[in-house]
Design a protein around this motif. Structure first.
Motif, PDB file in Angstrom:
ATOM      1  N   ALA A 109     101.735  38.395  32.186  1.00 42.02           N
ATOM      2  CA  ALA A 109     103.108  39.240  32.552  1.00 42.02           C
ATOM      3  C   ALA A 109     103.883  39.716  31.261  1.00 42.02           C
ATOM      4  N   THR A 110     103.298  39.363  30.047  1.00 42.37           N
ATOM      5  CA  THR A 110     104.087  39.964  29.050  1.00 42.37           C
ATOM      6  C   THR A 110     103.878  41.345  28.901  1.00 42.37           C
ATOM      7  N   SER A 111     104.923  42.042  28.209  1.00 45.20           N
ATOM      8  CA  SER A 111     105.013  43.504  27.985  1.00 45.20           C
ATOM      9  C   SER A 111     104.575  43.698  26.496  1.00 45.20           C
ATOM     10  N   HIS A 112     104.756  42.796  25.714  1.00 41.21           N
ATOM     11  CA  HIS A 112     104.446  42.581  24.147  1.00 41.21           C
ATOM     12  C   HIS A 112     103.155  42.908  23.916  1.00 41.21           C
ATOM     13  N   THR A 113     102.647  44.080  23.655  1.00 41.60           N
ATOM     14  CA  THR A 113     101.061  44.262  23.754  1.00 41.60           C
ATOM     15  C   THR A 113     100.577  43.593  22.229  1.00 41.60           C
ATOM     16  N   ALA A 114     101.185  43.492  21.374  1.00 46.05           N
ATOM     17  CA  ALA A 114     100.554  43.013  20.183  1.00 46.05           C
ATOM     18  C   ALA A 114     100.257  41.520  20.480  1.00 46.05           C
ATOM     19  N   ALA A 115     101.363  40.776  21.132  1.00 48.66           N
ATOM     20  CA  ALA A 115     100.931  39.307  21.535  1.00 48.66           C
ATOM     21  C   ALA A 115      99.978  39.155  22.286  1.00 48.66           C
ATOM     22  N   GLU A 165     114.826  19.340  19.566  1.00 50.81           N
ATOM     23  CA  GLU A 165     113.699  18.438  18.887  1.00 50.81           C
ATOM     24  C   GLU A 165     112.488  18.420  19.498  1.00 50.81           C
ATOM     25  N   ALA A 166     112.438  18.690  20.593  1.00 47.88           N
ATOM     26  CA  ALA A 166     111.150  18.893  21.514  1.00 47.88           C
ATOM     27  C   ALA A 166     110.635  19.988  21.098  1.00 47.88           C
ATOM     28  N   VAL A 167     111.405  21.241  20.954  1.00 47.26           N
ATOM     29  CA  VAL A 167     110.531  22.461  20.374  1.00 47.26           C
ATOM     30  C   VAL A 167     110.166  22.512  18.992  1.00 47.26           C
ATOM     31  N   SER A 168     110.926  21.850  18.420  1.00 45.59           N
ATOM     32  CA  SER A 168     110.365  21.407  16.753  1.00 45.59           C
ATOM     33  C   SER A 168     109.294  20.576  16.841  1.00 45.59           C
ATOM     34  N   ALA A 169     109.242  19.464  17.405  1.00 43.23           N
ATOM     35  CA  ALA A 169     108.297  18.567  17.420  1.00 43.23           C
ATOM     36  C   ALA A 169     106.774  19.355  17.927  1.00 43.23           C
ATOM     37  N   LEU A 170     106.960  20.075  18.796  1.00 43.18           N
ATOM     38  CA  LEU A 170     105.863  20.694  19.671  1.00 43.18           C
ATOM     39  C   LEU A 170     105.343  21.783  18.612  1.00 43.18           C
ATOM     40  N   THR A 171     106.499  22.590  17.967  1.00 40.37           N
ATOM     41  CA  THR A 171     105.933  23.620  17.104  1.00 40.37           C
ATOM     42  C   THR A 171     105.112  22.919  15.771  1.00 40.37           C
ATOM     43  N   GLY A 201     106.991  37.796  14.446  1.00 38.22           N
ATOM     44  CA  GLY A 201     108.620  37.529  14.024  1.00 38.22           C
ATOM     45  C   GLY A 201     108.939  36.232  13.178  1.00 38.22           C
ATOM     46  N   GLY A 202     109.510  35.985  12.470  1.00 35.26           N
ATOM     47  CA  GLY A 202     109.530  34.748  11.770  1.00 35.26           C
ATOM     48  C   GLY A 202     109.943  33.354  12.633  1.00 35.26           C
ATOM     49  N   ASP A 203     110.345  33.563  13.846  1.00 38.64           N
ATOM     50  CA  ASP A 203     110.405  32.500  14.598  1.00 38.64           C
ATOM     51  C   ASP A 203     109.627  32.847  15.907  1.00 38.64           C
ATOM     52  N   PHE A 204     108.564  33.290  16.204  1.00 36.34           N
ATOM     53  CA  PHE A 204     107.742  33.682  17.090  1.00 36.34           C
ATOM     54  C   PHE A 204     107.223  32.406  17.841  1.00 36.34           C
ATOM     55  N   VAL A 205     106.793  31.665  16.975  1.00 31.80           N
ATOM     56  CA  VAL A 205     106.262  30.409  17.738  1.00 31.80           C
ATOM     57  C   VAL A 205     107.186  29.406  18.135  1.00 31.80           C
ATOM     58  N   PRO A 206     108.159  29.085  17.368  1.00 35.78           N
ATOM     59  CA  PRO A 206     109.155  28.164  18.056  1.00 35.78           C
ATOM     60  C   PRO A 206     109.868  28.889  19.310  1.00 35.78           C
ATOM     61  N   SER A 207     110.189  30.064  19.074  1.00 30.13           N
ATOM     62  CA  SER A 207     110.865  30.779  20.353  1.00 30.13           C
ATOM     63  C   SER A 207     109.703  30.717  21.655  1.00 30.13           C
ATOM     64  N   ALA A 208     108.350  31.157  21.274  1.00 31.84           N
ATOM     65  CA  ALA A 208     107.569  31.044  22.412  1.00 31.84           C
ATOM     66  C   ALA A 208     107.539  29.562  23.052  1.00 31.84           C
ATOM     67  N   THR A 209     107.546  28.591  22.084  1.00 30.49           N
ATOM     68  CA  THR A 209     107.497  27.307  22.499  1.00 30.49           C
ATOM     69  C   THR A 209     108.467  26.989  23.482  1.00 30.49           C
ATOM     70  N   ASP A 210     109.956  27.401  22.996  1.00 31.08           N
ATOM     71  CA  ASP A 210     111.094  27.130  23.839  1.00 31.08           C
ATOM     72  C   ASP A 210     110.857  27.893  25.062  1.00 31.08           C
ATOM     73  N   ARG A 211     110.543  29.022  25.337  1.00 38.88           N
ATOM     74  CA  ARG A 211     110.450  29.655  26.584  1.00 38.88           C
ATOM     75  C   ARG A 211     109.383  29.328  27.391  1.00 38.88           C
TER      76      ARG A 211
END
Length: 146
Positions: free
Chosen positions: A108-114, A17-23, A52-62
């Motif tokens: 710290a990310t190795s995700h160059t596009a991000a 719920e927190a990840v969803s609300a913050l997204t 990625g379709g869930d990039f924002v919720p996934s990043a929020t969760d991480r």
């Protein structure tokens, strides 16, 4: 004593719920942007979503544990003041604490596009975070008081 932000948001029964609300807070803040700066934010956000379709919720969760920990000291000092108003009254401190989390992740990310998208938006990020504090504070308070 009130529940800490991290205790409430990281509780396994409330985290989704927190990840969803913050997204939703992020989506709403981006949607509210206007002008040339708003167009840049919207373009950067669209680029992030294309990662990625869930990039924002996934990043929020991480990042939720670090964001929650960054908000804990502010929550602890709010007293009877609504959290949105408390964050606004300490906007520099709140924005710096939250941006320290994203800066560390970007470094710290190795995700160059991000990393590229973040770097392009970072210059105006503090102003954007300060603008988002009322909505963020109200959402966090609702989640903590659940």
């Amino acid at each position: 004593m009130s529940t800490a932000v991290s205790d409430a948001l990281l509780d396994e029964t409330r985290r989704t719920e927190a990840v969803s609300a913050l997204t939703q807070v992020i989506d709403a803040e981006v949607a509210d942007k206007s002008g040339l700066g708003g167009a840049a934010v919207k373009a950067g956000y669209a680029a992030a979503k294309k990662l990625g379709g869930d990039f924002v919720p996934s990043a929020t969760d991480r990042l939720l544990p670090q964001f929650a920990a960054a908000l804990d000291p502010l929550w602890a000092t709010k007293g009877d003041t609504p959290f949105a108003a408390h964050l606004e009254s300490r906007s520099e401190q709140a924005a710096d604490a939250l941006l320290a989390v994203t800066d560390a992740k970007a470094d710290a990310t190795s995700h160059t596009a991000a990393k590229k998208v973040y770097g392009a938006l970072r210059g105006k990020a503090k102003e954007q975070v300060v603008a988002a504090l009322p909505r963020l504070g109200a959402t966090v308070e609702r989640l903590v008081q659940g």
